[in-house]
Design an enzyme around this catalytic site. Structure first.
Site, PDB file in Angstrom:
ATOM      1  N   LYS A  18     -37.368 -22.001 -15.677  1.00  0.00           N
ATOM      2  CA  LYS A  18     -37.820 -21.204 -14.542  1.00  0.00           C
ATOM      3  C   LYS A  18     -38.102 -19.758 -14.938  1.00  0.00           C
ATOM      4  O   LYS A  18     -39.065 -19.171 -14.470  1.00  0.00           O
ATOM      5  CB  LYS A  18     -36.764 -21.213 -13.426  1.00  0.00           C
ATOM      6  CG  LYS A  18     -36.632 -22.548 -12.718  1.00  0.00           C
ATOM      7  CD  LYS A  18     -35.958 -22.393 -11.353  1.00  0.00           C
ATOM      8  CE  LYS A  18     -34.572 -21.782 -11.448  1.00  0.00           C
ATOM      9  NZ  LYS A  18     -33.583 -22.689 -12.062  1.00  0.00           N
ATOM     10  N   ARG A  93     -30.436 -21.856  -2.711  1.00  0.00           N
ATOM     11  CA  ARG A  93     -29.820 -22.943  -3.469  1.00  0.00           C
ATOM     12  C   ARG A  93     -29.244 -24.017  -2.579  1.00  0.00           C
ATOM     13  O   ARG A  93     -28.790 -25.045  -3.066  1.00  0.00           O
ATOM     14  CB  ARG A  93     -28.700 -22.392  -4.361  1.00  0.00           C
ATOM     15  CG  ARG A  93     -29.262 -21.620  -5.518  1.00  0.00           C
ATOM     16  CD  ARG A  93     -28.235 -21.405  -6.582  1.00  0.00           C
ATOM     17  NE  ARG A  93     -28.877 -20.705  -7.696  1.00  0.00           N
ATOM     18  CZ  ARG A  93     -28.241 -20.326  -8.787  1.00  0.00           C
ATOM     19  NH1 ARG A  93     -26.963 -20.577  -8.920  1.00  0.00           N
ATOM     20  NH2 ARG A  93     -28.881 -19.705  -9.741  1.00  0.00           N
ATOM     21  N   ARG A 132     -28.939 -22.059 -26.061  1.00  0.00           N
ATOM     22  CA  ARG A 132     -29.405 -20.709 -25.728  1.00  0.00           C
ATOM     23  C   ARG A 132     -28.481 -19.631 -26.280  1.00  0.00           C
ATOM     24  O   ARG A 132     -27.263 -19.765 -26.276  1.00  0.00           O
ATOM     25  CB  ARG A 132     -29.505 -20.542 -24.202  1.00  0.00           C
ATOM     26  CG  ARG A 132     -30.530 -21.455 -23.597  1.00  0.00           C
ATOM     27  CD  ARG A 132     -31.098 -20.910 -22.315  1.00  0.00           C
ATOM     28  NE  ARG A 132     -30.111 -20.647 -21.285  1.00  0.00           N
ATOM     29  CZ  ARG A 132     -30.425 -20.507 -19.998  1.00  0.00           C
ATOM     30  NH1 ARG A 132     -31.679 -20.595 -19.598  1.00  0.00           N
ATOM     31  NH2 ARG A 132     -29.486 -20.271 -19.117  1.00  0.00           N
ATOM     32  N   ARG A 165     -23.969 -17.088 -23.614  1.00  0.00           N
ATOM     33  CA  ARG A 165     -23.467 -16.695 -22.300  1.00  0.00           C
ATOM     34  C   ARG A 165     -22.372 -17.649 -21.865  1.00  0.00           C
ATOM     35  O   ARG A 165     -22.440 -18.842 -22.116  1.00  0.00           O
ATOM     36  CB  ARG A 165     -24.600 -16.758 -21.272  1.00  0.00           C
ATOM     37  CG  ARG A 165     -25.182 -15.405 -20.939  1.00  0.00           C
ATOM     38  CD  ARG A 165     -26.410 -15.499 -20.073  1.00  0.00           C
ATOM     39  NE  ARG A 165     -26.324 -16.533 -19.041  1.00  0.00           N
ATOM     40  CZ  ARG A 165     -27.365 -16.907 -18.285  1.00  0.00           C
ATOM     41  NH1 ARG A 165     -28.538 -16.359 -18.456  1.00  0.00           N
ATOM     42  NH2 ARG A 165     -27.227 -17.835 -17.373  1.00  0.00           N
ATOM     43  N   ARG A 176     -22.663 -26.954 -13.980  1.00  0.00           N
ATOM     44  CA  ARG A 176     -23.823 -26.342 -13.305  1.00  0.00           C
ATOM     45  C   ARG A 176     -24.824 -27.401 -12.860  1.00  0.00           C
ATOM     46  O   ARG A 176     -25.401 -27.314 -11.782  1.00  0.00           O
ATOM     47  CB  ARG A 176     -24.533 -25.355 -14.238  1.00  0.00           C
ATOM     48  CG  ARG A 176     -23.784 -24.040 -14.408  1.00  0.00           C
ATOM     49  CD  ARG A 176     -24.324 -23.253 -15.576  1.00  0.00           C
ATOM     50  NE  ARG A 176     -25.631 -22.680 -15.315  1.00  0.00           N
ATOM     51  CZ  ARG A 176     -26.416 -22.174 -16.272  1.00  0.00           C
ATOM     52  NH1 ARG A 176     -26.038 -22.193 -17.522  1.00  0.00           N
ATOM     53  NH2 ARG A 176     -27.575 -21.641 -15.955  1.00  0.00           N
TER      54      ARG A 176
END
Ligand SMILES: [Zn+2]
Length: 221
Positions: A18, A93, A132, A165, A176
């Protein structure tokens, strides 16, 4: 509502790409990018009252409570640069947030015009998210497989250390995705019912190929 408005929501699981698509939409269509994730992370880093409230939820991979997020969005949509359109990323959300957004916009005689869903298979999402890395110095993003730095663990741009992260470690990633399935997927049906949902297929595709689809979806009404 003027026909010129592009009031856009970007939907997709964590890791669907996104952020990259948002950057391109903003550059191509001149919309302000309203990312609740970025706004909340800024607040956390700054240690504001809202940031501290949000932090414990974010670190657990849980959703930040509605009243915190909705307040942030309401203030941002009232700014001048959002008057002719916006790109919302990371919000809404939940169905409840979507309903509150619709009510907020209806007060201004506006409505959501396009909901772009980026679809990526779940096994690919897990692989993408766990790889990531982010630069401690300048915030530049990398991926150990798809976009590695020249020297392992070191930022090409500024030489600072790269880190993962907290919300990208594998346990949190699975949590998640579970949260996404339970709370955000129902939005697909909600916006389908409102006739504004458009799907782009991101599985195994480069960002350019995905953006070609997104561009066509936004240019069509
Ligand atoms: Zn850097």
């Amino acid at each position: 509502m003027t026909t010129a408005q592009l009031n856009v929501i970007l939907l997709g699981a964590p890791g669907a790409g996104k952020g990259t698509q948002a950057e391109r939409i903003v550059a191509r269509f001149g919309l302000p990018h309203i990312s609740t994730g970025d706004m909340l992370r800024t607040a956390v880093a700054a240690g504001t009252e809202m940031g501290l409230a949000a932090q414990k939820f974010m670190e657990a991979g849980a959703l930040v409570p509605d009243e915190v997020v909705i307040g942030v969005v309401r203030e941002r949509l009232a700014e001048d640069d959002a008057a002719q359109g916006f790109l919302l990323d990371g919000f809404p959300r939940t169905i409840e947030q979507a309903e509150r957004l619709d009510a907020m916009l209806a007060d201004e005689d506006r409505a959501v015009t396009h909901v772009i869903l980026i679809e990526v298979p779940e096994d690919e999402l897990i692989k993408r998210l766990a790889g990531r890395r982010m630069c401690r110095g300048c915030g530049k993003g990398y991926h150990i497989v798809f976009n590695p730095p020249q020297r392992e663990g070191v930022c090409d741009a500024c030489g600072s250390e790269l880190y993962q992260r907290t919300d990208d470690n594998e346990a949190t990633v699975r949590n998640r995705l579970e949260v996404y399935r339970a709370q955000t997927e129902p939005l697909v049906g909600y916006y389908e019912g409102h006739g504004v949902l458009r799907s782009a297929f991101g599985g195994g595709k480069m960002p350019d190929e995905v953006f070609t689809q997104v561009e066509q979806l936004l240019e069509a009404d």
